[in-house]
Design an enzyme around this catalytic site. Sequence first.
Site, mmCIF file in Angstrom:
data_model
loop_
_atom_site.group_PDB
_atom_site.id
_atom_site.type_symbol
_atom_site.label_atom_id
_atom_site.label_comp_id
_atom_site.label_asym_id
_atom_site.label_seq_id
_atom_site.Cartn_x
_atom_site.Cartn_y
_atom_site.Cartn_z
ATOM 1 N N GLU A 224 0.793 -1.225 0.000
ATOM 2 C CA GLU A 224 0.000 0.000 0.000
ATOM 3 C C GLU A 224 0.834 1.289 0.000
ATOM 4 O O GLU A 224 0.654 2.166 0.854
ATOM 5 C CB GLU A 224 -0.977 -0.020 1.197
ATOM 6 C CG GLU A 224 -1.880 -1.250 1.152
ATOM 7 C CD GLU A 224 -2.755 -1.425 2.394
ATOM 8 O OE1 GLU A 224 -2.706 -0.575 3.292
ATOM 9 O OE2 GLU A 224 -3.490 -2.436 2.466
ATOM 10 N N GLU B 135 -5.183 -10.744 -1.974
ATOM 11 C CA GLU B 135 -6.063 -10.627 -0.795
ATOM 12 C C GLU B 135 -7.523 -10.673 -1.214
ATOM 13 O O GLU B 135 -8.368 -9.944 -0.670
ATOM 14 C CB GLU B 135 -5.781 -9.328 -0.029
ATOM 15 C CG GLU B 135 -4.355 -9.207 0.471
ATOM 16 C CD GLU B 135 -4.128 -7.989 1.367
ATOM 17 O OE1 GLU B 135 -5.106 -7.457 1.922
ATOM 18 O OE2 GLU B 135 -2.964 -7.577 1.496
HETATM 19 O O1 G3I Z 1 -3.303 -10.975 18.321
HETATM 20 C C1 G3I Z 1 -4.280 -10.165 19.018
HETATM 21 C C2 G3I Z 1 -4.964 -10.995 20.047
HETATM 22 O O2 G3I Z 1 -4.033 -11.376 21.023
HETATM 23 C C3 G3I Z 1 -6.109 -10.172 20.657
HETATM 24 O O3 G3I Z 1 -6.858 -10.974 21.505
HETATM 25 C C4 G3I Z 1 -7.022 -9.627 19.580
HETATM 26 C C5 G3I Z 1 -8.095 -8.736 20.122
HETATM 27 O O4 G3I Z 1 -8.633 -7.899 19.131
HETATM 28 O O5 G3I Z 1 -6.266 -8.883 18.658
HETATM 29 C C6 G3I Z 1 -5.286 -9.684 18.007
HETATM 30 O O6 G3I Z 1 -4.593 -8.979 17.031
HETATM 31 C C7 G3I Z 1 -5.348 -8.585 15.894
HETATM 32 C C8 G3I Z 1 -4.859 -9.376 14.692
HETATM 33 O O7 G3I Z 1 -5.523 -8.910 13.542
HETATM 34 C C9 G3I Z 1 -5.103 -10.864 14.816
HETATM 35 O O8 G3I Z 1 -6.464 -11.125 14.888
HETATM 36 C C10 G3I Z 1 -5.131 -7.108 15.685
HETATM 37 O O9 G3I Z 1 -5.727 -6.402 16.774
HETATM 38 C C11 G3I Z 1 -5.741 -6.677 14.387
HETATM 39 O O10 G3I Z 1 -5.380 -5.338 14.117
HETATM 40 C C12 G3I Z 1 -5.240 -7.552 13.279
HETATM 41 O O11 G3I Z 1 -5.891 -7.161 12.110
HETATM 42 C C13 G3I Z 1 -5.310 -7.541 10.876
HETATM 43 C C14 G3I Z 1 -5.096 -6.287 10.043
HETATM 44 O O12 G3I Z 1 -4.661 -6.635 8.756
HETATM 45 C C15 G3I Z 1 -4.042 -5.357 10.670
HETATM 46 O O13 G3I Z 1 -2.770 -5.961 10.687
HETATM 47 C C16 G3I Z 1 -6.262 -8.507 10.187
HETATM 48 O O14 G3I Z 1 -6.305 -9.750 10.919
HETATM 49 C C17 G3I Z 1 -5.804 -8.750 8.765
HETATM 50 O O15 G3I Z 1 -6.789 -9.502 8.077
HETATM 51 C C18 G3I Z 1 -5.604 -7.415 8.050
HETATM 52 O O16 G3I Z 1 -5.108 -7.684 6.775
HETATM 53 C C19 G3I Z 1 -4.932 -6.546 5.935
HETATM 54 C C20 G3I Z 1 -3.687 -6.780 5.105
HETATM 55 O O17 G3I Z 1 -2.588 -7.036 5.964
HETATM 56 C C21 G3I Z 1 -3.411 -5.597 4.193
HETATM 57 N N1 G3I Z 1 -4.566 -5.307 3.357
HETATM 58 C C22 G3I Z 1 -5.826 -5.116 4.102
HETATM 59 C C23 G3I Z 1 -6.109 -6.310 4.991
HETATM 60 C C24 G3I Z 1 -7.446 -6.135 5.735
HETATM 61 O O18 G3I Z 1 -8.484 -6.441 4.902
#
Ligand code: G3I
Length: 360
Positions: free
Chosen positions: A152, A269
């Site tokens: 991005e 994705e």
């Molecule tokens: O690991 C913690 C966990 O310990 C906790 O209990 C939980 C509570 O909310 O959060 C967990 O971490 C989260 C993680 O996903 C795993 O579920 C983070 O808060 C959350 O921010 C994270 O979100 C990810 C997001 O990227 C930010 O990194 C999403 O899973 C993931 O699907 C999303 O993916 C992105 C791509 O990398 C880039 N393009 C967009 C895409 C989203 O559609």
Amino acid sequence: MKLTRRAVAAGLPLAIAQPALAAPLRLGEAAARAGLRYGTAIEPQTVENDPAFAALVLDQCDLITPENALKWNALRPDRNHFDFAAADRVAAFARRARAPMHGHTLVWHEAIPDWAIHELKTGDPRALLVDHITTVVRRYAGRVVSWDVINEPVERNDRRPDGLRKSPWFEALGPDYLEIALRAAHAADPKARLAIADYGLEYDDIGWMVEKRGTMLDLLRGLKSRGVPLHALALQGHLLGDHPPAFGAGLSQFLRQVAALGLAIYVTELDVNDQHMAGDIAQRDRSVAEIYAAFVRAVATEPATQIVVTWGLADRYTSKVDFFPRPDGKPVRPLPFDADLRPKPAAQALADAFASRRRS
Ligand code: G3I
């Protein structure tokens, strides 16, 4: 119950093998027959704790992307340490699947730990970036065969003439951060295929996306003309359930222009956001399938397209639950298989779209 080849290879018991289908559907095989590779993004705990889901991934996928495990906030608890635990667990699953990995991601404006943001402002940002990329890419050389090196990088709202996002990396290193990152990744694993990934390049009838294509082309041309190692453009493919598919001549022309630069095209994705879709489940599933079909047909027609990865495989596990919940409180259904791991119309639509490449 049918015990599939992959489930047997994985040593999975009969009880959790995929139910027999009237016509067995294997997206990985359908893609491979069309000269494509199909895979999914996963979190390690899902495939470790849910054997039925693991069996489905093993059955359907020939490429594995760690959804979060290779991001900075997963790998870097502090400046002096790497924590490869989660990424290694995904790598172990990919090995079980006998599948290579697509790496996501080395440079992104999100998922950066606070200490790194601080260091980018006060320390040696170039050393921080190069050291990280060198260590991570070397570790997974031969297992991660392609990387979203930069994720991005374009944000036209930041109003720079070159369209680059004013990310923490940009603020610390200027536009050179792209070249620094790509050269470091190439030096660490010369065989790895290196991609720039972005969203908002898919639709022909959304003005800012059409403009973003032009910005992206300029960026890619500039890097290629300077001999920077770059092998692919990755379209994320987060599609809109409440917008008619508009993947026509504009998208085809854009993909042609990317291919003309000598770049491969990845879709990394893919999913369909059904947050605001009306209708009952059957109607929604049909519309979601039509959107998958239209997009994948369009990208599969382009010979430079090599990889199609969905952002999850089954509705049981999707970050759309957290990021795009439905206002009516009903479960979201963005992926090819449902929460019970049964194929939805979208799964057949994907298989058919892969097959369409062989006929075109
Ligand atoms: O690991 C913690 C966990 O310990 C906790 O209990 C939980 C509570 O909310 O959060 C967990 O971490 C989260 C993680 O996903 C795993 O579920 C983070 O808060 C959350 O921010 C994270 O979100 C990810 C997001 O990227 C930010 O990194 C999403 O899973 C993931 O699907 C999303 O993916 C992105 C791509 O990398 C880039 N393009 C967009 C895409 C989203 O559609």
